[in-house]
Design an enzyme around this catalytic site. Structure first.
Site, PDB file in Angstrom:
ATOM      1  N   ASP A 165      53.401  38.982  35.866  1.00 39.22           N
ATOM      2  CA  ASP A 165      53.256  39.984  36.920  1.00 39.22           C
ATOM      3  C   ASP A 165      53.965  41.271  36.470  1.00 39.22           C
ATOM      4  O   ASP A 165      55.113  41.227  36.025  1.00 39.22           O
ATOM      5  CB  ASP A 165      53.867  39.476  38.226  1.00 39.22           C
ATOM      6  CG  ASP A 165      53.614  40.416  39.382  1.00 39.22           C
ATOM      7  OD1 ASP A 165      52.567  40.284  40.034  1.00 39.22           O
ATOM      8  OD2 ASP A 165      54.476  41.305  39.624  1.00 39.22           O
ATOM      9  N   ASN A 221      51.767  52.881  41.261  1.00 39.61           N
ATOM     10  CA  ASN A 221      50.602  53.469  41.934  1.00 39.61           C
ATOM     11  C   ASN A 221      51.005  54.558  42.910  1.00 39.61           C
ATOM     12  O   ASN A 221      50.372  55.624  42.980  1.00 39.61           O
ATOM     13  CB  ASN A 221      49.820  52.377  42.671  1.00 39.61           C
ATOM     14  CG  ASN A 221      48.818  51.665  41.778  1.00 39.61           C
ATOM     15  OD1 ASN A 221      48.374  52.199  40.773  1.00 39.61           O
ATOM     16  ND2 ASN A 221      48.462  50.443  42.153  1.00 39.61           N
ATOM     17  N   HIS A 243      46.764  56.011  41.324  1.00 39.12           N
ATOM     18  CA  HIS A 243      46.030  54.806  40.915  1.00 39.12           C
ATOM     19  C   HIS A 243      45.403  54.958  39.533  1.00 39.12           C
ATOM     20  O   HIS A 243      45.218  53.960  38.822  1.00 39.12           O
ATOM     21  CB  HIS A 243      44.947  54.472  41.949  1.00 39.12           C
ATOM     22  CG  HIS A 243      45.507  53.934  43.226  1.00 39.12           C
ATOM     23  ND1 HIS A 243      45.837  52.615  43.393  1.00 39.12           N
ATOM     24  CD2 HIS A 243      45.814  54.551  44.404  1.00 39.12           C
ATOM     25  CE1 HIS A 243      46.317  52.415  44.621  1.00 39.12           C
ATOM     26  NE2 HIS A 243      46.309  53.586  45.252  1.00 39.12           N
ATOM     27  N   ASP A 299      45.803  52.260  36.693  1.00 37.64           N
ATOM     28  CA  ASP A 299      44.710  51.634  35.943  1.00 37.64           C
ATOM     29  C   ASP A 299      44.961  51.715  34.440  1.00 37.64           C
ATOM     30  O   ASP A 299      44.650  50.783  33.698  1.00 37.64           O
ATOM     31  CB  ASP A 299      43.380  52.313  36.279  1.00 37.64           C
ATOM     32  CG  ASP A 299      42.854  51.934  37.653  1.00 37.64           C
ATOM     33  OD1 ASP A 299      43.410  50.993  38.261  1.00 37.64           O
ATOM     34  OD2 ASP A 299      41.898  52.577  38.130  1.00 37.64           O
ATOM     35  N   GLU A 356      47.800  42.996  39.606  1.00 40.83           N
ATOM     36  CA  GLU A 356      48.663  43.226  38.446  1.00 40.83           C
ATOM     37  C   GLU A 356      49.117  41.917  37.815  1.00 40.83           C
ATOM     38  O   GLU A 356      50.075  41.894  37.043  1.00 40.83           O
ATOM     39  CB  GLU A 356      49.876  44.060  38.848  1.00 40.83           C
ATOM     40  CG  GLU A 356      50.856  43.382  39.787  1.00 40.83           C
ATOM     41  CD  GLU A 356      50.526  43.558  41.264  1.00 40.83           C
ATOM     42  OE1 GLU A 356      51.451  43.444  42.082  1.00 40.83           O
ATOM     43  OE2 GLU A 356      49.347  43.827  41.588  1.00 40.83           O
TER      44      GLU A 356
END
Length: 298
Positions: free
Chosen positions: A176, A184, A189, A193, A219
Site C-alpha cells: 500500500d 492526491n 489526481h 496517477d 493504491e
C-alpha cells in the site's frame, strides 16, 4: 516451331509440348513477355522457361496428374526470364486425348495473385497481433500496465494450486502506498496517477521470472512469489523499501507499507486466506508507523 497465328492473339502464354516434353510451340506472349528466343526454347525445352524447383514439381505432381486426370489446373510455378528474373505464374495444362501425346499449356501472370496472397497473410498477422493485444489489454490495468485484479485472481488460483500439489513454498506481498490520499489532495489526481504508474513500473522491474505483479485496487498492489518462503519474501520487500528510499517516483518521495503471508509446505491453503493474512500484516505495518514490512502470523 509451327506458328498457329490465332494463338498469338491471346493475352497469356501458350505452349504446346510433345510426349517427349519438347516445346513445339510458344506464342508471341511467351517470347515477348519473358524475353526468350524461340530457337532457345525449342532447343532447351521447358528448362529454358521454368526454374529447377518448378521442373521438379512437374515431375512429382503435374505429369502424374495429367496421366491420371488428363488435366492439371491452376498450379503456381515460377518462370525465369531471359534476364534471370523470377515471375510467378499460374499454369493450366491439358493432355491431348486424340493420341498425339501433346500437352497444351496456358500461363497466366500470378504476380498480383502473389501480392494479394502476401497482403492477405500480412493482414491476417496484423489482425492476430491486434487480437492478442486486445486480449492482453483485457488482462492489464490501464494505468500501470500491471495485471488487473481479475487476471490476478486467475493467476493466483493457478499458481497456488500448483504450489499446493507440489508441497512448495509460496508467498504474497500486499503493498500500500503510504499517505496516497494526501498526494492526491496536495498535488492533484494527475500527479497521483503518475505516482501509481511509475511505482507499478518499479514493481515490475523488481520481479523475477515467474513472479506476478498486479494492481489490486486504488493504491494497493500485490506481488505473487512462487517457490519463495516468507524469509526470502521479506528480503524482496526490503529491496522495494530500499529502492524507494533513494529515488523520486512521479517527482515525489514516498514510502510503502507491506504485509506478507506465506503458504507453508506441505499445508494447503487458498488465495483468499493468503490475502486476508497479508492484509492483517499490512494493517500491522501501518500501525507501526508505515514505511515498513510486517509478516503474517504463522
Amino acid at each position: 516451331m509451327f506458328p498457329p497465328p490465332d494463338l498469338n492473339l491471346f493475352n497469356c502464354g501458350l505452349l504446346i509440348t510433345d510426349a517427349d516434353r519438347r516445346v513445339l510451340y510458344a506464342n508471341s506472349f511467351v517470347l515477348n513477355e519473358y524475353g526468350h528466343d524461340a530457337d532457345v526454347i525449342s532447343a532447351e525445352g521447358l528448362s529454358a522457361l521454368f526454374t529447377r524447383s518448378s521442373l521438379i514439381l512437374f515431375d512429382s505432381y503435374l505429369y502424374p496428374m495429367l496421366l491420371q486426370e488428363g488435366v492439371c489446373q491452376e498450379l503456381q510455378v515460377i518462370v525465369k526470364t531471359a534476364d534471370e528474373e523470377r515471375v510467378p505464374v499460374l499454369i493450366s495444362v491439358k493432355h491431348d486425348t486424340t493420341g498425339t501425346g501433346h500437352h497444351y499449356w496456358a500461363l497466366f501472370d500470378a504476380t498480383n495473385r502473389t501480392k494479394m496472397y502476401d497482403e492477405l497473410i500480412e493482414t491476417r498477422e496484423k489482425l492476430q497481433d491486434q487480437a492478442e493485444s486486445l486480449a492482453n489489454l483485457a488482462k492489464r490495468d490501464a494505468l500501470t500496465g500491471l495485471l488487473n485484479r481479475r487476471e490476478l485472481n486467475e493467476q493466483f488460483a493457478m499458481l497456488l494450486s500448483q504450489a499446493n500439489r507440489a508441497d512448495r513454498a509460496f508467498s504474497v506481498l500486499l503493498i500500500d502506498i503510504d499517505h496516497f490520499k494526501t498526494i492526491n489532495d496536495e498535488y492533484g489526481h494527475q500527479r497521483g496517477d503518475t505516482v501509481l504508474r511509475e511505482f507499478g513500473g518499479l514493481l515490475q522491474k523488481s520481479c523475477r521470472t515467474g513472479d506476478v505483479a498486479a494492481r489490486y485496487g486504488g493504491e494497493e498492489f500485490v506481488v505473487l512469489l512462487p517457490d519463495t518462503g516468507i524469509t526470502d519474501a521479506a528480503k524482496r520487500a526490503d529491496g522495494i523499501h530500499e529502492k524507494l528510499s533513494g529515488i523520486e517516483v512521479g517527482g515525489l518521495r514516498f514510502s510503502v507499507s507491506i504485509g506478507i503471508s506465506e503458504k507453508k509446505a506441505p499445508v494447503a491453503t487458498d488465495a483468499e486466506n493468503m490475502i486476508k493474512k497479508a492484509d492483517e500484516a499490512l494493517y500491522l505495518a501501518k500501525n507501526a508507523g508505515r514505511g515498513c514490512t510486517r509478516l503474517a502470523d504463522a
